[in-house]
Scaffold this active site. Structure first.
Site, short mmCIF file in Angstrom:
data_model
loop_
_atom_site.label_atom_id
_atom_site.label_comp_id
_atom_site.label_asym_id
_atom_site.label_seq_id
_atom_site.Cartn_x
_atom_site.Cartn_y
_atom_site.Cartn_z
N LYS A 1 46.90 48.74 45.32
CA LYS A 1 47.44 47.61 44.72
C LYS A 1 48.57 47.15 45.13
CE LYS A 1 47.83 46.73 39.65
NZ LYS A 1 47.68 47.15 38.20
N SER B 1 44.61 44.77 35.13
CA SER B 1 45.34 44.31 36.13
C SER B 1 44.98 44.40 37.54
CB SER B 1 46.92 44.20 36.05
OG SER B 1 47.28 45.66 36.09
N SER C 1 44.42 49.08 32.79
CA SER C 1 44.51 48.24 34.08
C SER C 1 43.66 48.59 35.18
CB SER C 1 45.89 47.82 34.66
OG SER C 1 46.37 46.82 33.83
#
Lengths: 484, 489
Positions: free
Chosen positions: B76, B151, B175
């Protein structure tokens, strides 16, 4: 005209003398080229986190113990949020609701007066960086630079109660605090480099009024003289303003040393809302009793106790004891001198340290730690004065020699090398005196006719003949006997 | 190779049936071919990744291997990686090249894993759909007109589409788990403090926790073994003995392996709010667990209904302060023209942050303001304590709490973008876990209308190994987690 009472409280930012910063491993040394002592944490790169430096906590514990405050078993780091270019994270890590030290007090002296100033609290926080507006070179016209070397330097913010009633008391407090933080080894006390900075909260009220007047805070005073001048100006300004029918607005003000005036920086309306909240990156600071006791065991004898002991053990006056405990280095130097000279000579030692040595240090602008003569050397010299080996005036010459010898010689060596021993031997002196009397019958006659002056002249002749080495007291005694 | 488990890939690498360079190139090629329609990656650097693969091959040749040596992993874009652009999905950091590695990244580097690329995410991890990214939304490989969740949506989409064998994510309010559910993956948020936050760009520091996104519980265990561990650079990292999170996964399938396991079913997870087709799949999974020997215990988490409200005070409060460093002074975006310092701050932050980030900064600034702090921030902290107490009580009655991960399957791109409260409610089942700091997983449990749904398993503190085992047992008797979206096989 009404009588006004002045009320002053002081907040002091003390830079703690730890090797590294409070939340990062960067060095705290002063004077490096800009930003060379700022690592990823100090410049607040995305993702970095603070890690508390235990040495800074230990400094806070030392201070808490030294002022008799309460060292909190649990204290909390909080974020103080505001934007400024030299504040890399956009918040300062400080302490808010639960500070590391609460309460305590500091005795101050001014003139013949003594007073105990109560402390509200002391908390740990990080220093900000510096904005540079000059000296950035010709290509940087109109720009400002940021130096983050100072960012993250550990600070202990010490907050007093509004206990002071004059600029003189405020300065006495600042001096006492300055001496204490150096004494306990938590701050180098270098005010030019910003290691010790005061903010003064000043208000006035009619004498007898119980409620406090509206205060204005004078920021960032880094000398005792500025502290005094700023408060003096501020007080007369506040009184004049009120007596002219005006009122005081709460404000933060700056002192301009050039004009000697204070001027408002921001009013209460545009005061920051710092939005304090506990820093989620740091756990609560837990200080167990064991840690506190460990620190207590390592604390030096505190100034007040030291003074008492010097008065009792060395027979010093209160004044001498206060002068000699101005710093830990000075007190240690003095006591080492006493050890070398012998306890019975403690008062002569005090005089030498406070007068001759102090004058020398002052002339050369040195601290006691950089004394050109060691305590052992000085003590050795004083021992020779006390046992009559040399006269006091000879001793001053030896002292100068010692100062110039670079710690390499002892007083005894210099005395022997230069033959400076006092001549106290009666047979040698008697022979000298006999020669002198024989050679100066006129002076002898004058003395006998009642002129005391002639006697002094004769003593002077003996001293001259011995290049000052004769023991003047002994010479007088022998002369009187001869002329008897 | 793309359907192999991480353990099988490791075996293939160790036995030299495939090299790390070949494997990395295979995934880079897939990214080149398939990512244009997904937008799962923000940064791919073929040469840099292949150089790492070559170094891994040398290690493999030397026999200097760890379980992940030579395996490409996507990260990420919230993790700082040295010399890699690290944007956190924001214009504010679009030009930021990190000079240092996050602890998570350096752990993967030390293990010899290959950094395959940086994945898309909601801006500063604020969102549940990956739509708030400055780099545009990521599509769900199961339906390109739908969100992958967020996210960590880029990581989830990348693994689901087999553009990476596995990925990292971060979970502040769901997330990792919610995108895992929406993309048919296994994802874990560990106990707060198990994985270092150093170098992970902070959203809400007291809630943020990194974890794995993978195709199975067993893969998650291998990733967690690499990620977890004490880090002296993170004061909230927990100094615990190292453990092997895969230690309970070795037993063979069959029988009633979960006999004696008490699964808690909180009424708050089974009331209104969850779509019926998702709930049907959850019920079926519960039946499966009974088959495996587990018993179920009804229970209540009475304060769970307050979790979204408390979260949307605490998380924005911390974020408003965490994001203050993005001021245009030292790095990142700075407005090209401004009048003075204040104007520079205002324009930089007005132009550099997107709408959702600004909304949360404003909320956070408000709740911390003088006069509101007690009513909002302190009150939210009290609720947080109550929620943690609810879970503590629940774990006196059961070993694991089970429920849906997300109230629905993947929603359409744009469907909730205009309605922040609807968006916030998509995390209604996941947020309480972050507030309490507990470990939790989401694992695939079936499909509704062709879209995957996720089953959430919540454990007591430090029961990651147990949770992974419970998930693994289910995956031994089901094959939901093996399903691959059409066009990505």
């Amino acid at each position: 005209m009404k009588h006004w009472e002045v009320v002053i409280g002081i907040e002091t930012h003390v830079q703690l003398s730890t090797a590294s910063k409070i939340f990062s491993g960067s060095s705290t040394a002063f004077g490096a080229a800009p930003n060379l002592q700022a690592n990823a944490v100090d410049i607040a790169l995305p993702g970095v986190l603070p890690v508390l430096n235990k040495a800074a906590v230990e400094c806070a514990i030392r201070f808490g113990l030294a002022v008799g405050g309460e060292v909190a078993a649990k204290s909390i780091f909080a974020r103080k949020n505001y934007f400024y270019p030299d504040l890399p994270k956009g918040y300062q890590i400080s302490q808010y609701e639960l500070p590391v030290v609460r309460g305590g007090g500091l005795p101050i002296q001014f003139g013949e007066n003594e007073k105990l100033i109560s402390l509200t609290r002391a908390h740990l926080e990080e220093d900000a960086g510096k904005s540079l507006h000059e000296g950035l070179g010709p290509t940087a016209q109109g720009r400002s630079g940021i130096d983050l070397n100072r960012a993250g330097t550990p600070l202990l913010e010490i907050v007093s109660e509004p206990d002071m009633r004059s600029a003189v008391e405020a300065v006495a407090y600042a001096r006492a605090l300055h001496a204490l933080v150096r004494w306990i080894g938590i701050c180098d006390g270098n005010m030019q480099e910003g290691s010790f900075r005061c903010d003064a909260n000043v208000s006035v009220r009619p004498a007898g009024e119980v409620r406090l007047g509206t205060r204005r805070e004078i920021k960032n005073l880094n000398s005792f003289r500025f502290l005094q001048q700023a408060i003096d100006y501020e007080v007369q300004w506040q009184i004049a303003t009120i007596e002219d029918g005006g009122s005081i607005e709460q404000a933060t003000v700056l002192f301009d040393p050039a004009s000697g005036e204070t001027r408002a920086m921001r009013s209460k309306e545009d005061a920051h809302d710092y939005r304090y909240f506990p820093d989620p990156d740091l756990l609560p600071l837990i200080i167990d009793r064991q840690w506190v006791e460990q620190v207590r065991a390592g604390l030096p004898e505190l100034p007040a106790a030291r003074r008492e002991r010097l008065i009792a053990d060395c027979g010093l006056s209160a004044y001498d004891a206060r002068v000699l405990t101005a710093s830990l280095d000075l007190a240690n130097y003095y006591e080492a001198t006493v050890v070398a000279a012998g306890r019975k000579n403690a008062k002569i030692c005090a005089n030498w340290v406070m007068v001759d040595l102090a004058a020398r240090l002052n002339r050369e602008d040195r601290e006691i730690g950089q004394s050109p003569v060691s305590a052992t050397q000085l003590g050795g010299l004083i021992a020779r004065i006390a046992d009559g080996t040399i006269s006091t005036s000879m001793a001053r010459k030896v002292f100068d020699e010692l100062c110039n010898s670079g710690h390499s010689s002892s007083a005894d060596e210099i005395i022997a090398r230069q033959g400076l021993q006092q001549i106290s031997d009666d047979s040698a002196l008697t022979a000298l005196i006999d020669d002198l009397l024989a050679a100066n019958p006129g002076m002898v006659a004058e003395f006998r006719s009642g002129k005391e002056k002639a006697f002094n002249a004769l003593v002077g002749q003996v001293m001259k003949a011995t290049r000052g080495q004769a023991n003047p007291q002994r010479v007088s005694e022998l002369l009187r006997r001869k002329l008897g | 190779m793309i359907e192999h488990s991480l353990a099988d890939i490791a075996q293939a690498l160790a036995s030299r049936r495939i090299s790390s360079v070949e494997l990395t190139a295979l995934y880079l090629d897939r990214i080149g071919r398939l990512d244009p329609q997904l937008n799962a990656f923000i940064t791919v650097d073929r040469e840099r990744s292949l150089a790492q693969a070559r170094a891994a091959d040398e290690r493999l040749a030397r026999g200097d291997t760890q379980p992940l040596t030579g395996i490409p992993i996507a990260h990420k874009d919230i993790f700082c990686a040295k010399d890699w652009r690290t944007t956190c999905g924001s214009k504010m950091l679009d030009n930021f090249v990190s000079p240092y590695d996050a602890t998570v990244i350096s752990r993967f580097q030390q293990a010899g894993a290959v950094l395959l690329g940086k994945t898309n995410m909601d801006e500063f991890a604020m969102g549940s759909s990956t739509e708030t990214s400055f780099h545009g939304p990521t599509a769900n490989p199961w339906a390109l007109d739908r969100v992958p969740g967020g996210s960590s949506g880029g990581s989830a989409a990348a693994v689901a589409a087999r553009l990476a064998p596995a990925a990292t994510g971060t979970d502040t309010g769901g997330s990792i788990r919610q995108p895992a559910a929406l993309c048919n993956l296994s994802g874990m948020k560990p106990t707060y403090g198990v994985v270092s936050r150093y170098g992970m760009i902070a959203f809400a520091s007291s809630l943020d926790q990194a974890g794995p996104l993978a195709r199975s519980a067993a893969d998650c265990a291998l990733l967690l073994n690499c990620m977890a561990g004490f880090d002296e650079r993170d004061s909230t990292s927990l100094d615990r003995p190292r453990e092997d999170f895969a230690r309970e996964l070795t037993a063979a399938a069959g029988g009633r392996p979960l006999a004696g396991l008490r699964i808690g079913l909180p009424e708050q997870f089974f009331g209104e709010g969850c779509s019926p087709d998702v709930m049907q799949l959850i019920e079926a999974a519960i039946a499966e667990y009974r088959q495996l020997g587990a018993e179920t215990v009804p229970l209540s988490l009475p304060n769970m209904g307050l979790s979204v409200a408390a979260y949307y005070v605490i998380a924005p409060a911390e974020a408003s302060s965490n994001l203050a460093r993005f001021d245009g002074v030292r790095y990142g975006y700075r407005a090209p023209a401004y009048d003075d310092l204040t104007d520079m701050y205002c324009k930089t932050r007005a132009q550099g942050f997107g709408a959702e980030v600004k909304r949360r900064i404003l909320i956070g600034t408000y709740v911390l303001s003088h006069g509101y702090y007690d009513a909002y921030y302190l009150q939210a902290q009290r609720i947080r304590r109550l929620i943690a107490d609810d879970f503590a009580e629940a774990f006196r009655q059961c070993d694991v709490v089970l429920g849906p991960t997300s109230p629905s399957t993947a929603f359409r791109l744009g469907e909730k973008a205009a309605d922040p409260v609807q968006m916030y409610l998509s995390d209604i089942y996941t947020i309480a876990v972050n507030l309490a700091g507990l470990p939790a997983m989401s694992i695939p449990c079936g499909f509704a209308g062709g879209l995957p749904a996720g089953l959430q398993l919540i454990g007591n503190y430090f029961t990651e190994a147990r949770l992974l085992d419970i998930a693994h047992r289910y995956q031994q008797v089901t094959d939901w987690h093996r399903q691959c979206p059409a066009g990505h096989a």
